[in-house]
Design an enzyme around this catalytic site. Structure first.
Site, short mmCIF file in Angstrom:
data_model
loop_
_atom_site.label_atom_id
_atom_site.label_comp_id
_atom_site.label_asym_id
_atom_site.label_seq_id
_atom_site.Cartn_x
_atom_site.Cartn_y
_atom_site.Cartn_z
N GLU A 40 -41.91 -11.70 34.82
CA GLU A 40 -41.15 -10.46 34.67
C GLU A 40 -40.12 -10.71 33.57
O GLU A 40 -39.35 -11.68 33.65
CB GLU A 40 -40.45 -10.11 35.99
N ARG A 266 -44.06 -23.73 44.76
CA ARG A 266 -43.23 -23.67 43.56
C ARG A 266 -42.56 -25.02 43.32
O ARG A 266 -42.46 -25.86 44.21
CB ARG A 266 -42.21 -22.55 43.63
N LYS A 276 -33.97 -16.97 38.40
CA LYS A 276 -33.45 -16.29 37.21
C LYS A 276 -32.15 -15.54 37.51
O LYS A 276 -31.29 -15.46 36.66
CB LYS A 276 -34.51 -15.32 36.67
P1 ATP Z 1 -37.39 -16.60 39.86
O1 ATP Z 1 -37.49 -16.54 41.36
O2 ATP Z 1 -37.00 -17.92 39.33
O3 ATP Z 1 -36.59 -15.51 39.28
P2 ATP Z 1 -39.84 -15.27 39.65
O4 ATP Z 1 -40.92 -15.73 40.55
O5 ATP Z 1 -39.15 -14.02 40.01
O6 ATP Z 1 -38.86 -16.46 39.36
P3 ATP Z 1 -41.58 -14.35 37.63
O7 ATP Z 1 -41.22 -13.94 36.28
O8 ATP Z 1 -42.03 -13.31 38.59
O9 ATP Z 1 -40.34 -15.13 38.18
O10 ATP Z 1 -42.61 -15.56 37.61
C1 ATP Z 1 -43.76 -15.61 36.82
C2 ATP Z 1 -44.70 -16.61 37.42
O11 ATP Z 1 -44.07 -17.88 37.48
C3 ATP Z 1 -45.09 -16.23 38.83
O12 ATP Z 1 -46.49 -16.36 38.95
C4 ATP Z 1 -44.37 -17.21 39.70
O13 ATP Z 1 -45.10 -17.48 40.84
C5 ATP Z 1 -44.22 -18.42 38.78
N1 ATP Z 1 -43.03 -19.20 39.12
C6 ATP Z 1 -41.76 -18.77 39.19
N2 ATP Z 1 -40.93 -19.75 39.61
C7 ATP Z 1 -41.70 -20.84 39.80
C8 ATP Z 1 -41.45 -22.19 40.23
N3 ATP Z 1 -40.22 -22.60 40.56
N4 ATP Z 1 -42.49 -23.04 40.30
C9 ATP Z 1 -43.74 -22.64 39.98
N5 ATP Z 1 -44.04 -21.39 39.57
C10 ATP Z 1 -43.05 -20.50 39.48
MG MG Z 2 -40.90 -12.50 40.54
#
Ligand code: ATP
Ligand code: MG
Length: 558
Positions: A40, A266, A276
């Protein structure tokens, strides 16, 4: 990297790879592997994303497939183009290529709307007028079934009319929503008539004000995967409970390739926060200088700090892919950085706390000496360092009254100086406070038969001064966001940045932005990409020479 001449070492397998191998063996998806990385664009990528990127792009590459880069931008409130561009830069920098397959979820809004209309026509979705408060009550709890909404049995005609009017903007934000008609008694709460569309008057960075209704993630994501022909939709464990809904949405479509969602754990790292939202908070509160502050766990921060992309990929390979949550020691990442830099970074000398040395037998000195750029890499060649009757060494490398086992300089003692022979101390002078401010030495060439135990580094007179930023961990505790009582900001390390001045070898004056070096005996440093100039270079300490933990353990043993 030379992949032609050497066979790649066998990689330890993991369950995602096993699933793909099995799918291919079973002839699924016509033998194709299509993955996607769907961030995102509401912030910069962090090291957790790097794990997902390495997996998504890595699996596609390994099986001759392709990986799409898709901006998951169905929630307009926090998304923007700056984030989109940073994501593209970071993924490329990590070493991956999406070819022509770059997508915006927002570009599918019209197609998603058409799917919603189709669901309504088939009696599988309805417009609901319950307030969110009322819905909470209707939805029930996992152990108790929910109750059906009084709006659930509207006719398709009535629903179509209301949904069109939702789109036209006839209703207030948050009043009506479109729900899937699934099962209010399902033990999985996500299947209890989940919301598919909500009304939200919010400007979207791509579609502007064209829409005032936006699809929910659980509806949008499977559709995007299906539209793009994704075969393996890899995501983190928190989406596991959403998978039945993902499958329900896919079941409503007529697709040639059926995307499957697979979840993995994760990445969590010690001394780091990773969401984020929290990283944005640190940026907004001025706790760091920006998303690319070299202390941040962001890809851009690590790049600026001098972490090589190869080290990040190596780290992601090492930690593996599992189904259970764990906490990875950040020292492992630092180990990978050291491992790559040891092989690739040229050596240079820099003096952090200079002590002036004058050499008495000046007539015997060469005008310059030759130095090996990288003992690990003969192709890195040699360089010339000016030499002369005045030099600077580290203040700590001289002691008036040294303790036993001190093998550096003291009155009457000799030491080897890197690339340039030997010094024997003949005298010293102190300032008014009694601090040594100058020493005198005699010099002897490298070929001289001398028994000395220490080698020290130095820089010649006239060496430029540089700003050196010594970074330490951003947090003082392993899990800064684990506390119920205290916010993670409470655990910021006040000493995470120490700025100082060093004298650097003249050849470093024109170090390219992002160039990494091993300052001998001190650590790995990288020329800052934002703040440096030839008049005043700025170097970030990328990583110390040795793991502090290992050093402490060694000290305890000694
Ligand atoms: P955050 O919780 O850090 O804001 P998010 O999951 O909201 O991260 P996205 O932009 O939706 O962020 O993530 C894009 C991809 O990266 C998704 O498929 C998510 O599962 C993966 N991802 C995010 N954080 C991690 C992590 N700590 N380890 C592995 N994969 C991750
Ligand atoms: Mg997300």
């Amino acid at each position: 990297m030379n992949s032609e001449s050497q066979p790649a070492p066998a990689k330890p397998s993991h369950f995602i790879r096993d699933i793909i191998v099995a799918d291919l063996a079973a002839g699924k998806n016509g033998g194709r592997v299509v993955t996607r990385f769907p961030p995102e664009p509401n912030g910069y990528l962090h090291i957790g994303h790097a794990k997902a990127i390495c997996l998504d792009f890595g699996m596609a590459a390994e099986f001759g497939g392709r990986c799409h880069l898709r901006m998951d931008d169905t929630n307009p409130a926090k998304e923007n183009m700056e984030y989109v561009e940073s994501i593209m830069t970071d993924v490329r920098w990590l070493g991956f290529d999406w070819g022509d397959h770059f997508y915006f979820s927002a570009d599918y809004f019209e197609r998603m709307y058409a799917v919603a209309v189709d669901l309504i026509k088939r009696g599988k979705a309805y417009v609901c007028e319950l307030t969110s408060e009322q819905w909470k009550e209707y939805r029930g709890v996992p152990t108790r079934p929910g109750r059906e909404s009084p709006f659930r049995n509207r006719t398709p005609e009535e629903n179509l009319d209301l949904f069109h009017r939702m789109r036209k903007g006839e209703f207030e934000d948050g009043t009506l929503c479109l729900r899937a008609k699934i099962d209010m008694a399902s033990p999985n709460i996500h299947l209890r008539d989940p919301v598919l569309y909500r009304i939200m008057r919010e400007h979207h960075y791509r579609t502007g004000d064209a829409w005032c209704i936006y699809p929910m993630y659980d509806f949008a994501h499977p559709l995007e995967d299906a539209f793009e022909g994704v075969t393996h939709s890899l995501c983190t464990l928190e989406f596991e409970v959403h998978r039945p809904l993902y499958d329900w949405v896919i079941d409503q479509l007529d697709v040639a390739v059926r995307p499957r969602q697979h979840e993995f754990a994760r990445l969590n790292l010690t001394y780091t926060v990773m969401s984020k939202r929290k990283l944005l908070q640190m940026v907004n509160d001025g706790l760091v200088s920006g998303w690319d502050d070299p202390r941040m766990p962001t890809v851009s921060g690590m790049r600026r700090r001098g972490y090589p992309p190869e080290a990040i990929r190596q780290f992601c390979e090492l930690i593996g892919i599992t189904k259970y949550e764990s906490l990875t020691d950040v020292a492992l990442l630092e180990h990978c950085v050291r491992d790559v830099l040891n092989r690739t970074a040229e050596r240079r000398m820099a003096v952090m706390k200079p002590l002036r040395v004058t050499i008495e037998n000046a007539a015997e000195l060469p005008a310059s000496v030759r130095a090996v750029n990288n003992p690990e890499d003969p192709a890195a060649g040699e360089r010339t360092i000016p030499f002369g009757p005045e030099l600077f060494i580290e203040h700590d490398d001289f002691m008036v009254d040294p303790p036993p086992k001190y093998f550096r300089l003291g009155p009457g003692r000799s030491v080897r100086i890197r690339y340039a022979g030997f010094l024997t101390c003949t005298g010293y002078a102190c300032d008014a406070s009694g601090r040594v401010e100058h020493i005198t030495c005699r010099w002897a060439p490298s070929e001289t038969e001398m028994k000395v135990k220490g080698t020290i580094h130095w820089v010649p007179a006239g060496s430029p001064a540089a700003t050196v930023r010594l970074y330490d961990r951003l947090f003082t505790v392993e899990e800064p966001d684990a506390s119920e009582e205290r916010p993670f900001q409470d655990f910021i390390n006040p000493a995470s940045l120490l700025e100082t001045t060093a004298l650097i070898e003249p050849s470093l004056r024109n170090a390219p932005a992002g160039g990494s070096y091993q300052f001998e005996r001190i650590g790995y440093f990288t020329a800052d990409s934002k703040d440096g100039s030839p008049e005043r270079p700025v170097f970030n300490r990328t990583v110390t020479l040795k793991d502090a933990g290992a050093k402490n353990a060694a000290a305890k043993q000694a």
